[in-house]
Design a protein around this motif. Structure first.
Motif, PDB file in Angstrom:
ATOM      1  N   ARG A   1      -7.682   1.656 -11.861  1.00 13.20           N
ATOM      2  CA  ARG A   1      -7.589   3.114 -11.931  1.00 13.20           C
ATOM      3  C   ARG A   1      -6.155   3.495 -11.590  1.00 13.20           C
ATOM      4  O   ARG A   1      -5.418   2.725 -10.987  1.00 13.20           O
TER       5      ARG A   1
ATOM      6  N   GLU B   1       0.860  -1.182   0.000  1.00  7.82           N
ATOM      7  CA  GLU B   1       0.000   0.000   0.000  1.00  7.82           C
ATOM      8  C   GLU B   1       0.899   1.236   0.000  1.00  7.82           C
ATOM      9  O   GLU B   1       1.866   1.292   0.754  1.00  7.82           O
TER      10      GLU B   1
ATOM     11  N   GLN C   1      -1.064   6.843  -0.466  1.00 10.95           N
ATOM     12  CA  GLN C   1      -2.425   7.248  -0.811  1.00 10.95           C
ATOM     13  C   GLN C   1      -3.473   6.225  -0.352  1.00 10.95           C
ATOM     14  O   GLN C   1      -4.671   6.484  -0.414  1.00 10.95           O
ATOM     15  N   HIS C   2      -3.012   5.040   0.043  1.00 10.12           N
ATOM     16  CA  HIS C   2      -3.897   3.982   0.561  1.00 10.12           C
ATOM     17  C   HIS C   2      -5.065   3.675  -0.384  1.00 10.12           C
ATOM     18  O   HIS C   2      -6.219   3.632   0.016  1.00 10.12           O
ATOM     19  N   ASN C   3      -4.721   3.468  -1.655  1.00  5.10           N
ATOM     20  CA  ASN C   3      -5.735   3.188  -2.685  1.00  5.10           C
ATOM     21  C   ASN C   3      -5.792   1.719  -3.077  1.00  5.10           C
ATOM     22  O   ASN C   3      -6.310   1.377  -4.123  1.00  5.10           O
TER      23      ASN C   3
ATOM     24  N   CYS D   1      -3.266   5.411  -9.650  1.00  2.31           N
ATOM     25  CA  CYS D   1      -3.134   5.861  -8.266  1.00  2.31           C
ATOM     26  C   CYS D   1      -2.636   7.306  -8.263  1.00  2.31           C
ATOM     27  O   CYS D   1      -1.771   7.674  -9.064  1.00  2.31           O
ATOM     28  N   SER D   2      -3.173   8.084  -7.349  1.00  4.33           N
ATOM     29  CA  SER D   2      -2.796   9.500  -7.298  1.00  4.33           C
ATOM     30  C   SER D   2      -1.345   9.712  -6.852  1.00  4.33           C
ATOM     31  O   SER D   2      -0.836  10.829  -6.911  1.00  4.33           O
ATOM     32  N   CYS D   3      -0.664   8.646  -6.456  1.00  2.26           N
ATOM     33  CA  CYS D   3       0.743   8.794  -6.055  1.00  2.26           C
ATOM     34  C   CYS D   3       1.650   8.931  -7.289  1.00  2.26           C
ATOM     35  O   CYS D   3       2.821   9.276  -7.159  1.00  2.26           O
TER      36      CYS D   3
ATOM     37  N   ASP E   1      -6.622  -5.126  -4.996  1.00  2.00           N
ATOM     38  CA  ASP E   1      -7.364  -4.923  -3.759  1.00  2.00           C
ATOM     39  C   ASP E   1      -6.680  -5.695  -2.623  1.00  2.00           C
ATOM     40  O   ASP E   1      -5.852  -6.566  -2.873  1.00  2.00           O
TER      41      ASP E   1
END
Ligand SMILES: [Zn+2]
Length: 446
Positions: A334, A285, A288-290, A336-338, A346
């Motif tokens: 999707r 993980e 951003q914990h996505n 990841c915003s990182c 998942d």
């Protein structure tokens, strides 16, 4: 002083470990820090090159694959894109078990690469450990991937680590002088404080807390079930002095209540992680914990249904090609915003066979059970899941055993498994070992 120790670690101990393993872990780490930002297409190009290489190697030097590929009428040249991996047969745990060593190992590779070769084992509840060889490149890359994963929570090379886990995390936990020395030496080299999660009674936890306060770990790693028990104990004692940068959990499914309790009492963020004993892929993980970023540089992950099928693109000693690893997850489609294009999956669902099944298919990890039985201080125990509605618990009493413990065990199991499960407690003089001398904690008849 702190910085000097860190410098010595980085400048001397690490390169020394690299020499021992035959491959520089530091170099691998530097590389991985860059490859995590490679565009998806570039990463896939890299995977394809390595996949072609490993498929050719397996076909030419490993009897099992040679035979299987012929049966499937597939040749190394048929692998032209990553999608062509689907032409190859699936490998099961039994296939590896039944063919080790002669048919599943690359004997020619092993002969020429003895330096740094490690015999790996994975457990499981079957009582038969899986054996295989890992080469030094695989070992170094996987360790470097671990560092990269921990770095998402602020870890820097040379930081102090505290580990709370079982034998998969805390090795060499034996009572002989030799194993104690081995553990001390390896802990010093790895800058870690190992704590066993097998018995977490009040007395042991008080000792652990004292050790943690003194050691001041930069990060803590462990089983979420064990860390939650410890976190709650810390809360009950009102201790606020253990402040690591992050806590990294592994080996079990992470539940929300565990995350909350650990974050609250260790005063930092929890990072979920996944690794397999077979050293194929791992996942971590990020900040951003996505979901969990797969280590695409070590292996290719397919998910069929929800079954993870993994291929090592590194290990030439015992190639794992399309291996059904027994873990379940799904892809998160999707970005990841990182900013790391590494694929996201998942949170991992538990391993088959390692869980008791309760009401409405609720799964209860044997690691959690180990902790409960540890707290009850029974001498030995074994669980037999007779059916969906019946569980037999065999117990070898110790001399302090009382009815209160039976009550505690029954209540805990009822709470975890749900009401309506028949729990039959049987007292026995001893629990028979398997032929291999191993004790099986859980036997499932369903
Ligand atoms: Zn991310």
């Amino acid at each position: 002083m702190k910085n000097i120790t860190k410098q010595v670690y980085k400048g001397l101990i690490l390169p020394f470990r690299g020499i021992l393993s035959g491959y520089s872990i530091l170099e691998a780490y530097k590389l991985l820090r860059k490859t995590q930002y490679l565009p998806k297409k570039e990463l896939e190009k890299l995977q394809l090159i390595k996949l072609k290489e490993i498929v050719k190697h397996a076909y030419e030097t490993v009897p099992y694959y040679n035979k299987k590929f012929k049966e499937y009428k597939v040749k190394p040249d048929d692998i032209k894109t990553l999608k062509d991996i689907k032409k190859l047969p699936i490998l099961t745990r039994e296939d590896v078990f039944n063919n080790f060593p002669n048919n599943i190992v690359s004997n020619s590779y092993i002969k020429t690469h003895q330096k740094g070769l490690t015999l790996g084992y994975t457990g499981g509840s079957s009582g038969n450990p899986l054996k295989f060889y890992k080469d030094s490149l695989t070992m170094s890359m996987l360790l470097a991937c671990q560092w990269r994963g921990w770095s998402y929570g602020g870890y820097k090379i040379g930081d102090k680590i505290a580990l709370l886990g079982g034998s998969s995390l805390v090795p060499f936990l034996g009572s002989s002088l030799k194993s104690k020395f081995k553990l001390k030496f390896s802990s010093f080299i790895k800058r870690m404080l190992p704590l066993s999660a097998y018995t977490l009674d009040e007395e042991t936890m008080n000792v652990y807390i004292k050790k943690l306060i003194k050691y001041k770990p930069d990060i803590i790693i462990g089983y979420p079930s064990a860390l939650k028990v410890l976190a709650e104990h810390i809360e009950s004692k009102n201790i606020m002095t253990i402040n690591p940068k992050s806590v990294h959990v592994t080996s079990e499914m992470l539940f929300q209540d565990q995350r909350k309790a650990i974050e609250k009492n260790f005063n930092c963020k929890v990072f979920d992680g996944y690794g397999s004993g077979e050293a194929i892929v791992s996942a971590f993980e990020c900040e951003q914990h996505n979901g969990l970023h797969l280590t695409a540089e070590t292996g290719i992950t397919e998910i069929i249904g929800n079954e993870m099928i993994v291929t090592s693109i590194l290990n030439k000693a015992t190639p794992f090609i399309r291996y059904k690893i027994g873990d379940k997850s799904k892809f998160i489609n999707r970005e990841c915003s990182c900013g790391r294009p590494l694929p996201l999956i998942d949170h991992i669902q538990g391993r088959e066979g390692d869980f008791l099944i309760g009401k409405n298919n609720r799964k209860v990890s044997t690691v959690g059970l180990t902790l409960m039985f540890g707290q009850a201080k029974v001498k030995e125990y074994q669980l037999i899941q007779e059916s969906k509605n019946k569980i037999i618990v065999r117990i070898v009493k110790d001399k302090d055993y009382s009815n209160k413990k039976t009550e505690y065990i029954t209540n805990s199991l009822e709470r975890w498994l749900g009401n309506g499960i028949d729990i039959d407690i049987q007292f026995v003089d001893k629990i028979p070992l398997t032929k291999a001398g191993k004790r099986i904690v859980l036997i499932k008849k369903i």
